[in-house]
Enzyme design. Sequence first.
Site, PDB file in Angstrom:
ATOM      1  N   ASP A   1       0.649  -0.865   0.116  1.00 42.42           N
ATOM      2  CA  ASP A   1      -0.355  -0.016  -0.239  1.00 42.42           C
ATOM      3  C   ASP A   1       0.826   1.143   0.713  1.00 42.42           C
ATOM      4  O   ASP A   1       1.780   1.263   0.803  1.00 42.42           O
ATOM      5  CB  ASP A   1      -0.786  -0.073   1.117  1.00 42.42           C
ATOM      6  CG  ASP A   1      -2.217   0.856   1.251  1.00 42.42           C
ATOM      7  OD1 ASP A   1      -2.083   1.599  -0.244  1.00 42.42           O
ATOM      8  OD2 ASP A   1      -2.704   1.065   2.502  1.00 42.42           O
TER       9      ASP A   1
ATOM     10  N   LEU B   1      10.518 -21.098  -4.285  1.00 44.82           N
ATOM     11  CA  LEU B   1       9.882 -20.295  -3.622  1.00 44.82           C
ATOM     12  C   LEU B   1       8.412 -19.910  -4.432  1.00 44.82           C
ATOM     13  O   LEU B   1       8.820 -19.893  -5.742  1.00 44.82           O
ATOM     14  CB  LEU B   1      10.184 -18.660  -3.427  1.00 44.82           C
ATOM     15  CG  LEU B   1       8.728 -17.503  -3.254  1.00 44.82           C
ATOM     16  CD1 LEU B   1       8.822 -17.083  -1.762  1.00 44.82           C
ATOM     17  CD2 LEU B   1      10.338 -15.686  -3.962  1.00 44.82           C
TER      18      LEU B   1
ATOM     19  N   HIS C   1       2.884   3.158  -8.884  1.00 46.68           N
ATOM     20  CA  HIS C   1       3.140   1.535  -8.742  1.00 46.68           C
ATOM     21  C   HIS C   1       3.903   0.895  -9.814  1.00 46.68           C
ATOM     22  O   HIS C   1       4.232   0.185  -9.632  1.00 46.68           O
ATOM     23  CB  HIS C   1       1.229   0.923 -10.128  1.00 46.68           C
ATOM     24  CG  HIS C   1       0.194   1.957  -9.137  1.00 46.68           C
ATOM     25  ND1 HIS C   1      -0.254   1.494  -8.079  1.00 46.68           N
ATOM     26  CD2 HIS C   1      -1.061   2.522  -9.484  1.00 46.68           C
ATOM     27  CE1 HIS C   1      -1.639   2.512  -7.875  1.00 46.68           C
ATOM     28  NE2 HIS C   1      -1.745   2.626  -8.966  1.00 46.68           N
TER      29      HIS C   1
HETATM   30  C1  FPP Z   1      -2.270   0.044  -3.736  1.00 44.64           C
HETATM   31  O1  FPP Z   1      -1.439   1.507  -3.243  1.00 44.64           O
HETATM   32  C2  FPP Z   1      -0.910  -0.566  -4.699  1.00 44.64           C
HETATM   33  C3  FPP Z   1      -2.277  -1.270  -5.573  1.00 44.64           C
HETATM   34  C4  FPP Z   1      -3.424  -0.950  -6.057  1.00 44.64           C
HETATM   35  C5  FPP Z   1      -1.474  -1.735  -6.409  1.00 44.64           C
HETATM   36  C6  FPP Z   1       0.468  -2.528  -6.013  1.00 44.64           C
HETATM   37  C7  FPP Z   1       0.777  -3.000  -6.933  1.00 44.64           C
HETATM   38  C8  FPP Z   1       2.092  -2.795  -7.365  1.00 44.64           C
HETATM   39  C9  FPP Z   1       2.853  -2.339  -6.683  1.00 44.64           C
HETATM   40  C10 FPP Z   1       2.584  -2.802  -8.597  1.00 44.64           C
HETATM   41  C11 FPP Z   1       3.402  -3.935  -9.556  1.00 44.64           C
HETATM   42  C12 FPP Z   1       3.188  -5.705  -8.787  1.00 44.64           C
HETATM   43  C13 FPP Z   1       2.723  -6.499  -9.850  1.00 44.64           C
HETATM   44  C14 FPP Z   1       2.737  -7.746  -9.013  1.00 44.64           C
HETATM   45  C15 FPP Z   1       1.968  -6.550 -11.326  1.00 44.64           C
HETATM   46  P1  FPP Z   1      -2.945   2.320  -2.994  1.00 44.64           P
HETATM   47  O2  FPP Z   1      -2.183   2.837  -4.513  1.00 44.64           O
HETATM   48  O3  FPP Z   1      -3.415   1.927  -2.806  1.00 44.64           O
HETATM   49  O4  FPP Z   1      -2.226   3.855  -2.661  1.00 44.64           O
HETATM   50  P2  FPP Z   1      -2.366   5.071  -1.783  1.00 44.64           P
HETATM   51  O5  FPP Z   1      -3.488   3.971  -0.626  1.00 44.64           O
HETATM   52  O6  FPP Z   1      -1.134   5.812  -1.285  1.00 44.64           O
HETATM   53  O7  FPP Z   1      -3.383   5.881  -2.672  1.00 44.64           O
END
Ligand code: FPP
Length: 246
Positions: free
Chosen positions: A24, A135, A41
Amino acid sequence: MTNDLLQQLRVHGAVPAHVAIIMDGNGRWAKGRALPRPLGHHAGMKSVREVVEGCLEAGVGVLTLFAFSQDNWKRPAGEIEALMKLLEEYIAKEANELRAQGVAVRILGHLDPLGPGARNAVDRIVAETAGGQSLALNLCISYSARAEIARAARLLAESAAAGRLDPRDIDEDAVGRMLYTAEWPDPDLLIRTSGEMRISNFLLWQLAYAELYVTPVLWPDFTRRHLFEAIVEFQRRDRRFGRVSV
Ligand code: FPP
């Protein structure tokens, strides 16, 4: 740089067999730099590589990452598109190295809404990395724990209705066998980045006895060193599973 911690966690005792992570804070990381959210992301991909390497180094057997929740389909279309493209990019970039490192990738979630590009990419990486022994890397995509449990109930009901299962045999193990995670032990440690104190519909059944570790670090800043710190903290915990300390 991380050898000190790695050494420490090896000396301390049991490394968690299964680590789950709610990744997150990508949006906040981007906002803090006046960048569009998708770039947050994108930066988060590097942290995925970090934790994969960290798990290989520490000897963690299963790593389950919450990459995209079923609720994330409610985000703006542009962000969804960017996340799906990122998934394809991640797979294109990482497949060879993951295979070479013996990482077996599996995808957990309701994949019907995925477009053909993302669907082909996930099918490809699962096929290409199958059999990896170092893994198990589970990517939760279009995942909701409640939907997973409802699906397990439906599968059990169908078996019972077809006469293949006696309803009196439905116990916790029977439910567990119908979950996406059937072949792995439950997570021992749940890490959530960016300081939020929520489970957010992630692995609700499987996290029953997990140790929770919340760090203020935003996901794109998370490195293997942070993973090792979480494991060292985990090793200090007194896990009782409902019993008293010995
Ligand atoms: C939450 O941050 C994260 C996500 C919704 C996406 C997680 C994706 C990745 C880490 C990208 C790469 C990984 C793979 C496996 C392709 P948020 O957008 O909710 O952040 P915020 O709470 O600060 O808005």
